[in-house]
Design a protein around this motif. Sequence first.
Motif, PDB file in Angstrom:
ATOM      1  N   GLN A   1       0.313   3.840   1.887  1.00 29.35           N
ATOM      2  CA  GLN A   1       0.864   4.233   3.228  1.00 29.35           C
ATOM      3  C   GLN A   1       1.755   3.544   3.668  1.00 29.35           C
ATOM      4  O   GLN A   1       2.635   3.797   4.657  1.00 29.35           O
ATOM      5  CB  GLN A   1      -0.412   4.042   4.011  1.00 29.35           C
ATOM      6  CG  GLN A   1      -1.606   4.855   3.991  1.00 29.35           C
ATOM      7  CD  GLN A   1      -2.856   4.696   5.052  1.00 29.35           C
ATOM      8  OE1 GLN A   1      -2.874   3.480   5.385  1.00 29.35           O
ATOM      9  NE2 GLN A   1      -3.566   5.851   4.993  1.00 29.35           N
TER      10      GLN A   1
ATOM     11  N   GLN B   1       2.102  12.503  -0.412  1.00 30.66           N
ATOM     12  CA  GLN B   1       0.978  13.071   0.244  1.00 30.66           C
ATOM     13  C   GLN B   1       0.606  11.943   1.629  1.00 30.66           C
ATOM     14  O   GLN B   1       0.297  12.709   2.661  1.00 30.66           O
ATOM     15  CB  GLN B   1      -0.401  12.743  -0.611  1.00 30.66           C
ATOM     16  CG  GLN B   1      -0.169  13.488  -1.712  1.00 30.66           C
ATOM     17  CD  GLN B   1      -1.339  13.105  -2.737  1.00 30.66           C
ATOM     18  OE1 GLN B   1      -2.619  13.401  -2.506  1.00 30.66           O
ATOM     19  NE2 GLN B   1      -0.940  13.101  -4.139  1.00 30.66           N
ATOM     20  N   GLU B   2       0.895  10.789   1.589  1.00 36.85           N
ATOM     21  CA  GLU B   2       0.460   9.918   2.655  1.00 36.85           C
ATOM     22  C   GLU B   2       1.559  10.181   3.819  1.00 36.85           C
ATOM     23  O   GLU B   2       1.349  10.225   5.115  1.00 36.85           O
ATOM     24  CB  GLU B   2       0.425   8.314   2.479  1.00 36.85           C
ATOM     25  CG  GLU B   2      -0.402   7.957   1.156  1.00 36.85           C
ATOM     26  CD  GLU B   2      -1.880   7.859   2.013  1.00 36.85           C
ATOM     27  OE1 GLU B   2      -2.109   8.315   3.054  1.00 36.85           O
ATOM     28  OE2 GLU B   2      -2.841   7.676   1.215  1.00 36.85           O
TER      29      GLU B   2
ATOM     30  N   SER C   1       0.922  -1.225  -0.145  1.00 40.53           N
ATOM     31  CA  SER C   1       0.054   0.013  -0.032  1.00 40.53           C
ATOM     32  C   SER C   1       0.876   1.289  -0.088  1.00 40.53           C
ATOM     33  O   SER C   1       2.010   1.214   0.453  1.00 40.53           O
ATOM     34  CB  SER C   1      -0.979   0.092   1.276  1.00 40.53           C
ATOM     35  OG  SER C   1      -0.310   0.346   2.257  1.00 40.53           O
TER      36      SER C   1
ATOM     37  N   ARG D   1      -8.824  13.706   2.285  1.00 39.86           N
ATOM     38  CA  ARG D   1      -7.878  14.026   3.348  1.00 39.86           C
ATOM     39  C   ARG D   1      -6.892  15.078   2.851  1.00 39.86           C
ATOM     40  O   ARG D   1      -6.152  15.713   3.505  1.00 39.86           O
ATOM     41  CB  ARG D   1      -7.251  12.791   3.526  1.00 39.86           C
ATOM     42  CG  ARG D   1      -8.069  11.717   4.125  1.00 39.86           C
ATOM     43  CD  ARG D   1      -7.205  10.368   4.669  1.00 39.86           C
ATOM     44  NE  ARG D   1      -6.810   9.876   3.079  1.00 39.86           N
ATOM     45  CZ  ARG D   1      -5.812   9.160   3.109  1.00 39.86           C
ATOM     46  NH1 ARG D   1      -4.785   9.278   3.966  1.00 39.86           N
ATOM     47  NH2 ARG D   1      -5.384   8.607   1.810  1.00 39.86           N
TER      48      ARG D   1
ATOM     49  N   ALA E   1      -5.503   3.808  -3.928  1.00 40.14           N
ATOM     50  CA  ALA E   1      -5.009   5.112  -3.252  1.00 40.14           C
ATOM     51  C   ALA E   1      -5.975   6.171  -3.424  1.00 40.14           C
ATOM     52  O   ALA E   1      -6.760   6.283  -4.575  1.00 40.14           O
ATOM     53  CB  ALA E   1      -3.626   5.551  -3.779  1.00 40.14           C
TER      54      ALA E   1
ATOM     55  N   ALA F   1       4.909   4.822   2.677  1.00 35.57           N
ATOM     56  CA  ALA F   1       5.223   6.149   3.458  1.00 35.57           C
ATOM     57  C   ALA F   1       5.765   5.715   4.941  1.00 35.57           C
ATOM     58  O   ALA F   1       6.675   6.352   5.303  1.00 35.57           O
ATOM     59  CB  ALA F   1       3.776   6.935   3.651  1.00 35.57           C
TER      60      ALA F   1
ATOM     61  N   THR G   1      -6.756  10.088  -1.687  1.00 36.25           N
ATOM     62  CA  THR G   1      -6.616  11.158  -0.673  1.00 36.25           C
ATOM     63  C   THR G   1      -7.682  12.327  -0.709  1.00 36.25           C
ATOM     64  O   THR G   1      -7.314  13.371  -0.157  1.00 36.25           O
ATOM     65  CB  THR G   1      -5.030  11.794  -0.662  1.00 36.25           C
ATOM     66  OG1 THR G   1      -4.550  12.358  -1.873  1.00 36.25           O
ATOM     67  CG2 THR G   1      -4.068  10.698  -0.186  1.00 36.25           C
TER      68      THR G   1
ATOM     69  N   GLN H   1       1.933  10.472  -4.331  1.00 37.08           N
ATOM     70  CA  GLN H   1       1.053   9.854  -3.757  1.00 37.08           C
ATOM     71  C   GLN H   1       1.565   9.382  -2.500  1.00 37.08           C
ATOM     72  O   GLN H   1       0.960   9.887  -1.300  1.00 37.08           O
ATOM     73  CB  GLN H   1       0.373   8.631  -4.603  1.00 37.08           C
ATOM     74  CG  GLN H   1      -0.591   9.202  -5.680  1.00 37.08           C
ATOM     75  CD  GLN H   1      -1.132   7.979  -6.406  1.00 37.08           C
ATOM     76  OE1 GLN H   1      -0.406   7.270  -7.253  1.00 37.08           O
ATOM     77  NE2 GLN H   1      -2.340   7.799  -6.435  1.00 37.08           N
ATOM     78  N   ILE H   2       2.828   8.745  -2.409  1.00 40.06           N
ATOM     79  CA  ILE H   2       3.398   8.567  -1.125  1.00 40.06           C
ATOM     80  C   ILE H   2       3.703   9.468  -0.449  1.00 40.06           C
ATOM     81  O   ILE H   2       3.611   9.493   0.802  1.00 40.06           O
ATOM     82  CB  ILE H   2       4.506   7.614  -1.593  1.00 40.06           C
ATOM     83  CG1 ILE H   2       4.249   6.150  -2.511  1.00 40.06           C
ATOM     84  CG2 ILE H   2       5.321   7.182  -0.369  1.00 40.06           C
ATOM     85  CD1 ILE H   2       5.470   5.668  -3.126  1.00 40.06           C
TER      86      ILE H   2
ATOM     87  N   LEU I   1       0.435  13.373   5.681  1.00 40.38           N
ATOM     88  CA  LEU I   1      -0.728  12.964   6.533  1.00 40.38           C
ATOM     89  C   LEU I   1      -0.487  12.256   7.462  1.00 40.38           C
ATOM     90  O   LEU I   1      -1.115  12.307   8.688  1.00 40.38           O
ATOM     91  CB  LEU I   1      -1.824  12.337   5.675  1.00 40.38           C
ATOM     92  CG  LEU I   1      -2.457  13.220   4.443  1.00 40.38           C
ATOM     93  CD1 LEU I   1      -3.240  12.405   3.437  1.00 40.38           C
ATOM     94  CD2 LEU I   1      -3.496  14.139   5.137  1.00 40.38           C
ATOM     95  N   LEU I   2       0.360  11.194   7.495  1.00 42.82           N
ATOM     96  CA  LEU I   2       0.711  10.244   8.487  1.00 42.82           C
ATOM     97  C   LEU I   2       1.651  11.057   9.696  1.00 42.82           C
ATOM     98  O   LEU I   2       1.608  10.704  10.872  1.00 42.82           O
ATOM     99  CB  LEU I   2       1.244   8.934   8.165  1.00 42.82           C
ATOM    100  CG  LEU I   2       0.266   7.981   7.146  1.00 42.82           C
ATOM    101  CD1 LEU I   2       1.064   6.927   6.501  1.00 42.82           C
ATOM    102  CD2 LEU I   2      -0.688   7.362   8.137  1.00 42.82           C
TER     103      LEU I   2
END
Length: 268
Positions: free
Chosen positions: A69, A100-101, A67, A199, A194, A72, A196, A97-98, A104-105
């Motif tokens: 996430q 962004q995660e 995934s 979010r 994926a 990430a 986001t 995309q990674i 966020l994480l």
Amino acid sequence: MPKVSLNGIELFYDSKGTGEPLLLISGFLCDHTYWSVIMPDLTAQYQIIRIDNRGIGRSSAPDNPYSLQQLAHDAAALLEHLNIHQVHVAGHSMGGQIAQELALLYPQKVKSLILLSSLAKGDERFNQIISTWGELLQRIDTKLYQQVVLPWIFSDNFYSMPDMIEQLIEWAVHYPFSPPVHSIYHHSRAILGANTINRLQNILCPTLILVGKQDILTPMKFSQQLAVGIPKARLSVIDGGGHGFIIESPKIVAKEMLDFLAQLNSKR
């Protein structure tokens, strides 16, 4: 060029230059070498850390679902290992995309984002392309695979350069660290899973969104969606490039990135 054991895998990374750290995350099918052409400009001012995502390059390639996430988390674990508490992050395509995660994480770790040719969620056409690319190497050889993929990556102008595409195909065919077929499949499914969109408002760091005007794989509407959804985002469109504009227009891309980071530093 070292590897580190983390999250149950061996993660390969490369660190060059001095200054504030800037983490570069590559996209689908690409390892850390994808950034090579802009490295001289970036390392003149920053400590540049490049990673091979799990499944790519010289990192471990377990044959199980991935995934974004999870990728990430791998990047965050590397930053912990390197004792880097805050970092600028740039990601291309899936790498965006990674990124962004990661923001966020681990919002406390990410000082700024640069999202190049990226997206929050694919539409039906994009998803069909990625789904096909994830399965295609099970049926055809590497040379034909590259002939299928590259027209989606580069612009008409790039294709008009004599022998340029042929050189890239030959490089890919003979590259000693090509990803295994199962990793390509798992990465494709990670992209398809994926999303986001709902979010994006939680990404609060300054963000630069770069897209090539001739990008037909992740077209401008994807970048516009990111720019609308991320509160502190700015969109910049590069005229002379497609999805692979880091290779097509390296000086322009490097300047956009460095100008954005310089503006952040000037506001301190």
